[in-house]
Design an enzyme around this catalytic site. Structure first.
Site, PDB file in Angstrom:
ATOM      1  N   LYS A   8     -11.650   1.123  -2.350  1.00  0.00           N
ATOM      2  CA  LYS A   8     -10.549   1.651  -3.167  1.00  0.00           C
ATOM      3  C   LYS A   8     -10.989   1.641  -4.635  1.00  0.00           C
ATOM      4  O   LYS A   8     -11.808   2.474  -5.014  1.00  0.00           O
ATOM      5  CB  LYS A   8      -9.276   0.872  -2.843  1.00  0.00           C
ATOM      6  CG  LYS A   8      -8.890   1.103  -1.366  1.00  0.00           C
ATOM      7  CD  LYS A   8      -7.660   0.416  -0.941  1.00  0.00           C
ATOM      8  CE  LYS A   8      -7.158   0.873   0.416  1.00  0.00           C
ATOM      9  NZ  LYS A   8      -8.074   0.750   1.558  1.00  0.00           N
TER      10      LYS A   8
ATOM     11  N   SER B 294       0.801  -1.227   0.000  1.00  0.00           N
ATOM     12  CA  SER B 294       0.000   0.000   0.000  1.00  0.00           C
ATOM     13  C   SER B 294       0.832   1.274   0.000  1.00  0.00           C
ATOM     14  O   SER B 294       0.402   2.293  -0.539  1.00  0.00           O
ATOM     15  CB  SER B 294      -0.946   0.002   1.200  1.00  0.00           C
ATOM     16  OG  SER B 294      -0.232  -0.141   2.406  1.00  0.00           O
TER      17      SER B 294
ATOM     18  N   HIS C 111      -5.199  -3.177  -2.906  1.00  0.00           N
ATOM     19  CA  HIS C 111      -4.757  -2.259  -3.964  1.00  0.00           C
ATOM     20  C   HIS C 111      -4.588  -2.928  -5.327  1.00  0.00           C
ATOM     21  O   HIS C 111      -4.223  -2.260  -6.290  1.00  0.00           O
ATOM     22  CB  HIS C 111      -3.457  -1.565  -3.541  1.00  0.00           C
ATOM     23  CG  HIS C 111      -3.647  -0.762  -2.296  1.00  0.00           C
ATOM     24  ND1 HIS C 111      -4.137   0.521  -2.303  1.00  0.00           N
ATOM     25  CD2 HIS C 111      -3.476  -1.101  -0.996  1.00  0.00           C
ATOM     26  CE1 HIS C 111      -4.239   0.952  -1.053  1.00  0.00           C
ATOM     27  NE2 HIS C 111      -3.842  -0.010  -0.248  1.00  0.00           N
TER      28      HIS C 111
HETATM   29  C1  PLP Z   1      -3.419  -3.251   2.196  1.00  0.00           C
HETATM   30  C2  PLP Z   1      -4.616  -2.777   2.958  1.00  0.00           C
HETATM   31  N1  PLP Z   1      -5.333  -3.653   3.663  1.00  0.00           N
HETATM   32  C3  PLP Z   1      -6.412  -3.292   4.360  1.00  0.00           C
HETATM   33  C4  PLP Z   1      -6.830  -1.994   4.392  1.00  0.00           C
HETATM   34  C5  PLP Z   1      -8.016  -1.637   5.211  1.00  0.00           C
HETATM   35  O1  PLP Z   1      -9.153  -1.585   4.427  1.00  0.00           O
HETATM   36  P1  PLP Z   1     -10.379  -0.676   4.875  1.00  0.00           P
HETATM   37  O2  PLP Z   1     -10.034   0.729   4.553  1.00  0.00           O
HETATM   38  O3  PLP Z   1     -11.542  -1.218   4.123  1.00  0.00           O
HETATM   39  O4  PLP Z   1     -10.517  -0.890   6.365  1.00  0.00           O
HETATM   40  C6  PLP Z   1      -6.110  -1.019   3.671  1.00  0.00           C
HETATM   41  C7  PLP Z   1      -6.462   0.418   3.628  1.00  0.00           C
HETATM   42  O5  PLP Z   1      -7.301   0.976   4.148  1.00  0.00           O
HETATM   43  C8  PLP Z   1      -4.988  -1.426   2.942  1.00  0.00           C
HETATM   44  O6  PLP Z   1      -4.256  -0.527   2.267  1.00  0.00           O
END
Ligand code: PLP
Length: 402
Positions: free
Chosen positions: A236, A176, A204
């Protein structure tokens, strides 16, 4: 009791204080913030669907059909027909037997790990994994073992020397904060060799990579036997909100029984599921969005190369510009902001100390002219010794520059 005020002052002095921007109006590449129109390069709305008319209209229709709230947890009376349809559509999309909706990706990661593992077990994680994967391991009670970034050899050695027990290997599909891809095929093979679960968080990659946007796992040619646990987020590239875990029927049934972040929380509004269903159709059918996104990323990287900017090795819409110190990243972000361009500075503990960066992200909704405007602004910010803005001249301090 801890003195919060002193701790906050210290945080400010360390350049680690976090602040929110308040956006007026809908999400998009141009945002209204504090009475100014700013050009944003920091959202994860990679395909430009967060304010897509079809998605918004489906949300409206969902509100008419289901009302505003779900009223209860999924296991009580909150599981609506729209949730169910979305789960079926997501399972079909990622080519797995079943999918289970979670309120957020954060909760999905916590839920999976606590459901599959406990004391005496081990979770093996890439050092650059998202915070929610690391927190999930901690909450599960299993021992967290972190391997070197994208280093399958290091993972294999750690698996080899681990005592018997249940193992789970977890990685971001696309990292990320760095934008690079995990070596999924090698990680899957190492996991299989050691009888470990393999879990990919494709927050992502979903929508951006693979056939019709099926994500990094599909792009790597891996099936559900090689990646038994696939987590995808919907906030996203899908442009809405929420997350899902896809896998076998047994996995999903186990999560329904045991994932506490699924069981003990109110189901998301069914209308949201209606919006996500509409978004999923655009993700699947609009290959042109991915093509456009790729072209914009290539345009940016070519321009950044000409400027001599030290970009990280990413071909994804996440294009981090490594800066180093948090204070410098903040100054750069502020200098861009003075030109009505929004790029947030990412600082520790989100990234390791000394690797603060500008996390520049692109959307299919950007135009080529907007990418050029960003490049021009970066050129000015890097080339100019900005008088009167408190900046000391980045080149004179050896960073950044050709
Ligand atoms: C790699 C990754 N996993 C999980 C999440 C968490 O997802 P959410 O925003 O739906 O809680 C994010 C970003 O928010 C992320 O970048």
């Amino acid at each position: 009791m801890r003195d919060l005020a002193t701790a906050l002052i210290q945080r400010k002095q360390d350049n680690l204080y976090r602040q929110r921007e308040t956006v007026d109006g809908p999400q998009g590449v141009e945002l209204d913030i504090a009475g100014r129109r700013v050009l944003s390069f920091c959202s994860n709305d990679y395909l430009g669907l967060a304010n897509h008319p079809e998605v918004v209209a489906a949300f409206h229709r969902g509100l008419d059909d289901y009302g505003a709230g779900s009223g209860a947890a999924h296991l009580v009376s909150g599981h609506g027909r729209a949730h169910h349809r979305l789960e079926e559509a997501l399972a079909d999309f990622v080519e797995r037997p079943r999918a289970l909706l979670f309120s957020t990706g954060y909760m999905a990661n916590l839920g999976v790990m606590a459901a599959l593992l406990g004391h005496g077990d081990r979770v093996f994680e890439d050092r650059a994994n998202h915070a929610s994967l690391l927190d999930g391991a901690r909450l599960s009670g299993a021992r967290l073992v972190r391997y070197r970034h994208a280093d399958t050899g290091d993972l294999a050695a750690r698996l080899q020397s681990a005592p018997p027990g249940e193992y789970l290997v977890a990685t971001d599909g696309v990292f990320s904060m760095d934008g690079d891809l995990a070596p999924l095929a090698d990680l899957a093979a190492a996991s299989t060799r050691h009888g470990a679960w393999f879990m990919v968080d494709d927050a992502h990659g979903l929508g951006v990579l693979g056939r019709n946007g099926r994500g990094s796992v599909q792009a790597a040619g891996l099936d559900s036997a090689q990646v038994p646990v696939l987590m995808g987020t919907l906030g996203k590239a899908c442009g809405t909100f929420g997350a899902f875990v896809a896998g076998s029927g047994e996995l999903v049934e186990t999560l329904i029984q045991q994932a506490r972040t699924y069981i003990y929380t109110t189901a998301p509004p069914p209308a949201l599921a209606c919006a996500t269903l509409a978004a999923l159709a655009r993700v699947r059918d609009d290959d042109w969005r991915r093509e456009r996104l790729q072209a914009l990323v290539e345009r940016f990287r070519a321009g950044a190369g000409q400027l001599g900017l030290r970009m990280m090795a990413s071909t994804m819409p996440i294009q981090p510009l490594l800066v180093g110190e948090a204070a410098d990243a903040l100054r750069l972000s502020a200098a861009l902001r003075a030109r009505d361009i929004l790029v947030t500075a990412i600082r520790p503990p989100t990234v390791p100390a000394g690797t603060a960066r500008l996390r520049i992200t692109f959307s299919a909704a950007h135009t080529e002219q907007q990418v050029d405007r960003l490049l021009e602004a970066l050129e000015q910010v890097f080339a100019t010794r900005l008088q009167g803005e408190g900046e000391t001249g980045y080149r004179s301090r050896g960073w950044p520059g050709p």
